[in-house]
Design an enzyme around this catalytic site. Structure first.
Site, PDB file in Angstrom:
ATOM      1  N   VAL A  26       0.834  -1.206   0.000  1.00  0.00           N
ATOM      2  CA  VAL A  26       0.000   0.000   0.000  1.00  0.00           C
ATOM      3  C   VAL A  26       0.871   1.259   0.000  1.00  0.00           C
ATOM      4  O   VAL A  26       0.623   2.200  -0.770  1.00  0.00           O
ATOM      5  CB  VAL A  26      -0.960   0.013   1.224  1.00  0.00           C
ATOM      6  CG1 VAL A  26      -1.898   1.213   1.147  1.00  0.00           C
ATOM      7  CG2 VAL A  26      -1.774  -1.273   1.275  1.00  0.00           C
ATOM      8  N   VAL A  45      -6.201  20.269  -2.168  1.00  0.00           N
ATOM      9  CA  VAL A  45      -5.895  20.570  -0.762  1.00  0.00           C
ATOM     10  C   VAL A  45      -5.789  22.085  -0.546  1.00  0.00           C
ATOM     11  O   VAL A  45      -6.173  22.601   0.502  1.00  0.00           O
ATOM     12  CB  VAL A  45      -4.563  19.871  -0.365  1.00  0.00           C
ATOM     13  CG1 VAL A  45      -4.037  20.365   0.967  1.00  0.00           C
ATOM     14  CG2 VAL A  45      -4.744  18.360  -0.337  1.00  0.00           C
ATOM     15  N   LYS A 115      -6.204  -1.791  10.773  1.00  0.00           N
ATOM     16  CA  LYS A 115      -7.426  -2.180  11.505  1.00  0.00           C
ATOM     17  C   LYS A 115      -7.111  -2.870  12.817  1.00  0.00           C
ATOM     18  O   LYS A 115      -7.806  -2.673  13.817  1.00  0.00           O
ATOM     19  CB  LYS A 115      -8.319  -3.065  10.640  1.00  0.00           C
ATOM     20  CG  LYS A 115      -7.715  -4.424  10.282  1.00  0.00           C
ATOM     21  CD  LYS A 115      -7.797  -4.737   8.835  1.00  0.00           C
ATOM     22  CE  LYS A 115      -6.451  -4.891   8.227  1.00  0.00           C
ATOM     23  NZ  LYS A 115      -6.365  -5.110   6.838  1.00  0.00           N
ATOM     24  N   VAL A 142     -11.011  -0.626   6.643  1.00  0.00           N
ATOM     25  CA  VAL A 142     -12.106  -1.576   6.405  1.00  0.00           C
ATOM     26  C   VAL A 142     -12.516  -1.503   4.940  1.00  0.00           C
ATOM     27  O   VAL A 142     -12.815  -0.421   4.425  1.00  0.00           O
ATOM     28  CB  VAL A 142     -13.340  -1.263   7.286  1.00  0.00           C
ATOM     29  CG1 VAL A 142     -14.444  -2.296   7.063  1.00  0.00           C
ATOM     30  CG2 VAL A 142     -12.958  -1.222   8.759  1.00  0.00           C
ATOM     31  N   GLY A 144     -10.952  -1.828   2.077  1.00  0.00           N
ATOM     32  CA  GLY A 144     -10.048  -1.249   1.067  1.00  0.00           C
ATOM     33  C   GLY A 144     -10.555   0.012   0.416  1.00  0.00           C
ATOM     34  O   GLY A 144     -10.714   1.050   1.067  1.00  0.00           O
ATOM     35  N   ILE A 146     -13.439   0.778  -0.750  1.00  0.00           N
ATOM     36  CA  ILE A 146     -14.866   1.126  -0.655  1.00  0.00           C
ATOM     37  C   ILE A 146     -15.073   2.228   0.387  1.00  0.00           C
ATOM     38  O   ILE A 146     -14.704   2.058   1.545  1.00  0.00           O
ATOM     39  CB  ILE A 146     -15.714  -0.105  -0.238  1.00  0.00           C
ATOM     40  CG1 ILE A 146     -15.414  -1.293  -1.147  1.00  0.00           C
ATOM     41  CG2 ILE A 146     -17.194   0.233  -0.262  1.00  0.00           C
ATOM     42  CD1 ILE A 146     -16.043  -2.601  -0.678  1.00  0.00           C
ATOM     43  N   GLU A 200      -2.073 -14.795   2.480  1.00  0.00           N
ATOM     44  CA  GLU A 200      -0.692 -14.750   2.972  1.00  0.00           C
ATOM     45  C   GLU A 200      -0.160 -16.167   3.147  1.00  0.00           C
ATOM     46  O   GLU A 200      -0.956 -17.120   3.261  1.00  0.00           O
ATOM     47  CB  GLU A 200      -0.666 -14.098   4.355  1.00  0.00           C
ATOM     48  CG  GLU A 200      -1.347 -12.767   4.452  1.00  0.00           C
ATOM     49  CD  GLU A 200      -0.402 -11.616   4.248  1.00  0.00           C
ATOM     50  OE1 GLU A 200       0.812 -11.813   4.435  1.00  0.00           O
ATOM     51  OE2 GLU A 200      -0.873 -10.532   3.880  1.00  0.00           O
ATOM     52  N   ASP A 211      -9.053 -10.893  11.148  1.00  0.00           N
ATOM     53  CA  ASP A 211      -9.092  -9.682  10.318  1.00  0.00           C
ATOM     54  C   ASP A 211     -10.528  -9.144  10.241  1.00  0.00           C
ATOM     55  O   ASP A 211     -10.783  -7.955  10.453  1.00  0.00           O
ATOM     56  CB  ASP A 211      -8.556 -10.028   8.919  1.00  0.00           C
ATOM     57  CG  ASP A 211      -8.688  -8.885   7.940  1.00  0.00           C
ATOM     58  OD1 ASP A 211      -7.798  -8.017   7.912  1.00  0.00           O
ATOM     59  OD2 ASP A 211      -9.689  -8.849   7.193  1.00  0.00           O
ATOM     60  N   LYS A 215     -12.334  -5.569  11.778  1.00  0.00           N
ATOM     61  CA  LYS A 215     -13.134  -4.666  10.941  1.00  0.00           C
ATOM     62  C   LYS A 215     -14.553  -4.527  11.504  1.00  0.00           C
ATOM     63  O   LYS A 215     -15.123  -3.436  11.509  1.00  0.00           O
ATOM     64  CB  LYS A 215     -13.175  -5.195   9.507  1.00  0.00           C
ATOM     65  CG  LYS A 215     -11.803  -5.099   8.829  1.00  0.00           C
ATOM     66  CD  LYS A 215     -11.780  -5.895   7.541  1.00  0.00           C
ATOM     67  CE  LYS A 215     -10.442  -5.754   6.829  1.00  0.00           C
ATOM     68  NZ  LYS A 215     -10.323  -6.668   5.686  1.00  0.00           N
TER      69      LYS A 215
HETATM   70  P1  NAP Z   1       3.547  -4.643   3.607  1.00  0.00           P
HETATM   71  O1  NAP Z   1       3.523  -4.826   2.153  1.00  0.00           O
HETATM   72  O2  NAP Z   1       4.016  -5.753   4.483  1.00  0.00           O
HETATM   73  O3  NAP Z   1       4.466  -3.356   3.911  1.00  0.00           O
HETATM   74  C1  NAP Z   1       4.839  -2.972   5.195  1.00  0.00           C
HETATM   75  C2  NAP Z   1       5.885  -1.872   5.080  1.00  0.00           C
HETATM   76  O4  NAP Z   1       6.147  -1.383   6.397  1.00  0.00           O
HETATM   77  C3  NAP Z   1       7.200  -2.339   4.486  1.00  0.00           C
HETATM   78  O5  NAP Z   1       7.723  -1.329   3.660  1.00  0.00           O
HETATM   79  C4  NAP Z   1       8.095  -2.489   5.727  1.00  0.00           C
HETATM   80  O6  NAP Z   1       9.470  -2.189   5.491  1.00  0.00           O
HETATM   81  C5  NAP Z   1       7.546  -1.409   6.625  1.00  0.00           C
HETATM   82  N1  NAP Z   1       7.773  -1.724   8.030  1.00  0.00           N
HETATM   83  C6  NAP Z   1       7.274  -2.776   8.724  1.00  0.00           C
HETATM   84  N2  NAP Z   1       7.720  -2.740   9.996  1.00  0.00           N
HETATM   85  C7  NAP Z   1       8.509  -1.650  10.088  1.00  0.00           C
HETATM   86  C8  NAP Z   1       9.283  -1.089  11.129  1.00  0.00           C
HETATM   87  N3  NAP Z   1       9.333  -1.653  12.337  1.00  0.00           N
HETATM   88  N4  NAP Z   1       9.985   0.052  10.873  1.00  0.00           N
HETATM   89  C9  NAP Z   1       9.951   0.609   9.644  1.00  0.00           C
HETATM   90  N5  NAP Z   1       9.250   0.118   8.604  1.00  0.00           N
HETATM   91  C10 NAP Z   1       8.527  -1.002   8.836  1.00  0.00           C
HETATM   92  O7  NAP Z   1       2.115  -4.203   4.177  1.00  0.00           O
HETATM   93  P2  NAP Z   1       0.863  -3.645   3.331  1.00  0.00           P
HETATM   94  O8  NAP Z   1       0.152  -4.787   2.687  1.00  0.00           O
HETATM   95  O9  NAP Z   1       1.301  -2.495   2.511  1.00  0.00           O
HETATM   96  O10 NAP Z   1      -0.107  -3.159   4.520  1.00  0.00           O
HETATM   97  C11 NAP Z   1       0.151  -1.946   5.215  1.00  0.00           C
HETATM   98  C12 NAP Z   1      -1.065  -1.644   6.127  1.00  0.00           C
HETATM   99  O11 NAP Z   1      -2.224  -1.495   5.301  1.00  0.00           O
HETATM  100  C13 NAP Z   1      -1.423  -2.731   7.135  1.00  0.00           C
HETATM  101  O12 NAP Z   1      -1.907  -2.136   8.316  1.00  0.00           O
HETATM  102  C14 NAP Z   1      -2.544  -3.505   6.448  1.00  0.00           C
HETATM  103  O13 NAP Z   1      -3.402  -4.150   7.367  1.00  0.00           O
HETATM  104  C15 NAP Z   1      -3.254  -2.376   5.744  1.00  0.00           C
HETATM  105  N6  NAP Z   1      -4.031  -2.789   4.584  1.00  0.00           N
HETATM  106  C16 NAP Z   1      -3.466  -3.479   3.568  1.00  0.00           C
HETATM  107  C17 NAP Z   1      -4.206  -3.851   2.474  1.00  0.00           C
HETATM  108  C18 NAP Z   1      -3.587  -4.606   1.339  1.00  0.00           C
HETATM  109  O14 NAP Z   1      -4.306  -4.911   0.359  1.00  0.00           O
HETATM  110  N7  NAP Z   1      -2.299  -4.923   1.364  1.00  0.00           N
HETATM  111  C19 NAP Z   1      -5.580  -3.524   2.422  1.00  0.00           C
HETATM  112  C20 NAP Z   1      -6.149  -2.789   3.471  1.00  0.00           C
HETATM  113  C21 NAP Z   1      -5.367  -2.421   4.545  1.00  0.00           C
HETATM  114  P3  NAP Z   1      10.398  -3.173   4.589  1.00  0.00           P
HETATM  115  O15 NAP Z   1       9.827  -3.010   3.193  1.00  0.00           O
HETATM  116  O16 NAP Z   1      11.743  -2.599   4.707  1.00  0.00           O
HETATM  117  O17 NAP Z   1      10.210  -4.534   5.141  1.00  0.00           O
END
Ligand code: NAP
Length: 458
Positions: A26, A45, A115, A142, A144, A146, A200, A211, A215
C-alpha cells in the site's frame, strides 16, 4: 449561449509535510500516486503535499516509483517529528502505535489503514488526537477502496443504523467462492488463493476471522456510537467449513459466506448490540451471494435511509491507496483551514451483548437412527429449549442408497438404517440453539451432528 466561467483556483498555502511509514504493497502505491497526481492534489488541498521521508526496515531495495531514494530512512521516530501529516502503512501493533502517538503529540494528523491497531487501541489514539486538536483518519482500514467508514460516521450521522452486514475479508470470500464454484476442499482452495496472492503464507488472520473481527469492531463502533474492541466480537473462522457443507448449501440454493454482522438488539433494559463474525448460509438470491472472488460488500440498514449496499475491491495496493489518499486530502484540507474533522463519537455507550443473546436462524444437519418416533424425540428437544422449527427434511442414507460393490467398509454397516435430517429453525437466541444441539448430541437416536450453520439474509 453561455460560456463556462473559469473557477478561481484555491488559495495556495505553505507546503504540507507528509511522512510515510512503510513502503510495501500500500505504501508504495500511495507514494507513486502522490507523485503522479501532485498537481491535482495540490489544487484539491489548497497547498502542495511534500513527501519528506519514507520509513522502512530495509534501505536496500529496488527503486520505488515516486520515491527519491534519499527520502528512505530507518529512523521512523525522528521522521514523525518533522511532518504535518503522518501516513502509517507498516501494519502491526508496535512500533506503529508508539509512532502514531508520537506523531499526534508533535501535532501531526495521522492517516492509517491499520485495523488491528485501531480495533485494539483506537480509543487511546482518538483521545490523543482530540487532545492535540488533530485528525486520525482510517477509511482504508475496512473494505479497502470502498468508501464505508466516512458514510457510516458522517453521511449517516443523522440517521439510526440498525444493522451492518457484509463480506469484509477478500481472502475467505475467494476461498469459499472457489469451493462453491469447483467443489474443491478448503485446503485446495486456500492453496490456490496463496498461489494467486489472495492469501498470505500464514493465512491465520484471515481464515480464523481475526481480520474480519477487527473490521467488525470498527464498523460497530461507528454505526452505534459505542466503543467496540476486537475482543468484544464473537469470532468463528472458516476452517471447519467442508466441501460437503458447501455442496449441501448449494443443494438448497444457498452459498456459505464469512459474514461480519453488527446489529442493534432491543432488550428489556434498552438497546444493546451484537457483533459477530462467522460463516453463514446466504440464499443465492441475496445480493451478498453474488459477491465473488476477493471482492467485499457491506449492507447497511438505517431507519430513514433504508438499505444501502457498498461494493468493491477490499484490498490491493492501488485500491487501498485510493482510500488512503482520500483521507490524506481530507486531513490536509483541515490543516490548511486550521481546524479538524469530526472525532470519535461514542456517546451511546451501548452494551455489547453476549453471543448467547443474539438471535438468528439455523440450519442443522443430523444423522439419526431410522426408527419410528425419532422425529418426535428430536422435535421435543427443540421445543424444550424454546427453539421453533420452520421445516424438516429427511434424506435416507440407508442400505438402498449404498452400492455394496463400492462400499464394503465398516461405515456401511453403521450407515444402514440411518436417515439424514435437515432442520431449519425460526429465529432463536444463539444460546438456546447451542443448548439444543448439546441435548441432541446426547440422544441415542442421534448418531452424528453433521453441521450447524446460521442462516442470514433470508
Ligand atoms: P507490507 O507490504 O508488508 O508493507 C509494510 C511496510 O512497512 C514495508 O515497507 C516495511 O518495510 C515497513 N515496516 C514494517 N515494519 C517496520 C518497522 N518496524 N519500521 C519501519 N518500517 C517497517 O504491508 P501492506 O500490505 O502495505 O499493509 C500496510 C497496512 O495497510 C497494514 O496495516 C494492512 O493491514 C493495511 N491494509 C493493507 C491492504 C492490502 O491490500 N495490502 C488492504 C487494506 C489495509 P520493509 O519493506 O523494509 O520490510
Amino acid at each position: 449561449m453561455t460560456t463556462a466561467q473559469p473557477v478561481p483556483a484555491p488559495g495556495e498555502g505553505a507546503p504540507l509535510r507528509v511522512a510515510l511509514l512503510g513502503c510495501g504493497v500500500v505504501g508504495s502505491a500511495v507514494a507513486r500516486l502522490m507523485s503522479e497526481r501532485q498537481a491535482d492534489l495540490r489544487a484539491r488541498v489548497g497547498a502542495p503535499l511534500e513527501l519528506v521521508g519514507v520509513a522502512v526496515r530495509h534501505l536496500d531495495r529496488p527503486p520505488v516509483p515516486g520515491v527519491d531514494p534519499g527520502l528512505l530512512t530507518t529512523d521512523a521516530e525522528e521522521l514523525v517529528t518533522r511532518a504535518d501529516v503522518v501516513v502509517e502503512l507498516m501494519g502491526g501493533i508496535e512500533p506503529a502505535k508508539g509512532l502514531i502517538q508520537r506523531a499526534l503529540k508533535h501535532g501531526a494528523s495521522v492517516v492509517t489503514a491499520n485495523k488491528a491497531l485501531l480495533a485494539d487501541h483506537g480509543p487511546e489514539l482518538y483521545e490523543e488526537a482530540s487532545a492535540q486538536g488533530v485528525d486520525l483518519y482510517y477509511e482504508a482500514a475496512v473494505a479497502g477502496a470502498i468508501p464505508l467508514l466516512r458514510p457510516l460516521g458522517e453521511s449517516l450521522a443523522g440517521d439510526h443504523v440498525d444493522r451492518v452486514l457484509g463480506i469484509v475479508n477478500g481472502t475467505t470470500n475467494y476461498v469459499l467462492d472457489q469451493m462453491d464454484r469447483t467443489g474443491a476442499d478448503l485446503e485446495v482452495a486456500l492453496r490456490q488463493a496463496q498461489e494467486l496472492g489472495y492469501a498470505e503464507a500464514d493465512p491465520t488472520a484471515d481464515v480464523e476471522g481475526f481480520d474480519a473481527a477487527a473490521k467488525a469492531a470498527l464498523l460497530a463502533s461507528l454505526a452505534f456510537h459505542t466503543r467496540v474492541s476486537a475482543s468484544d466480537v464473537h469470532r468463528e473462522g472458516i476452517m471447519a467449513v467442508t466441501a460437503e457443507d458447501v455442496a449441501g448449501a448449494a443443494a438448497i440454493d444457498h452459498v456459505i459466506k464469512l459474514l461480519a454482522i453488527c446489529e442493534r438488539l432491543p432488550t428489556e433494559g434498552g438497546d444493546g448490540i451484537g457483533v459477530r463474525v462467522h460463516p453463514a448460509l446466504v440464499p443465492r438470491t441475496h445480493p451478498l451471494a453474488s459477491v465473488h472472488g476477493a471482492f467485499n460488500a457491506v449492507f447497511v440498514e438505517a431507519r430513514a435511509a433504508g438499505q444501502l449496499m457498498f461494493y468493491g475491491p477490499g484490498a490491493g495496493g492501488d485500491p487501498t491507496a485510493s482510500a488512503v489518499l482520500g483521507d490524506l486530502v481530507a486531513v490536509a484540507r483541515h490543516k490548511v483551514a486550521g481546524h479538524r474533522g469530526p472525532g470519535e463519537s461514542a456517546y451511546a455507550n451501548l452494551p455489547v451483548l453476549p453471543m448467547g443473546q443474539v438471535r438468528t436462524r439455523y440450519h442443522i444437519n443430523l444423522d439419526v437412527a431410522d426408527r419410528p418416533g425419532v422425529l418426535a424425540t428430536i422435535a421435543a428437544a427443540f421445543a424444550e429449549h424454546g427453539v421453533s422449527l420452520e421445516g424438516v427434511r429427511q434424506e435416507l442414507v440407508g442400505p438402498e442408497f449404498i452400492d455394496p460393490e463400492q462400499d464394503e467398509t465398516p461405515q456401511r454397516a453403521e450407515a444402514e438404517g440411518s436417515a439424514r435430517l435437515v432442520l431449519v429453525t425460526h429465529s432463536a437466541p444463539d444460546g438456546a440453539l447451542a443448548a439444543t444441539v448439546e441435548a441432541l448430541s446426547s440422544l441415542d437416536t442421534v448418531r452424528n451432528v453433521r453441521a450447524v450453520l446460521r442462516v442470514e439474509g433470508a
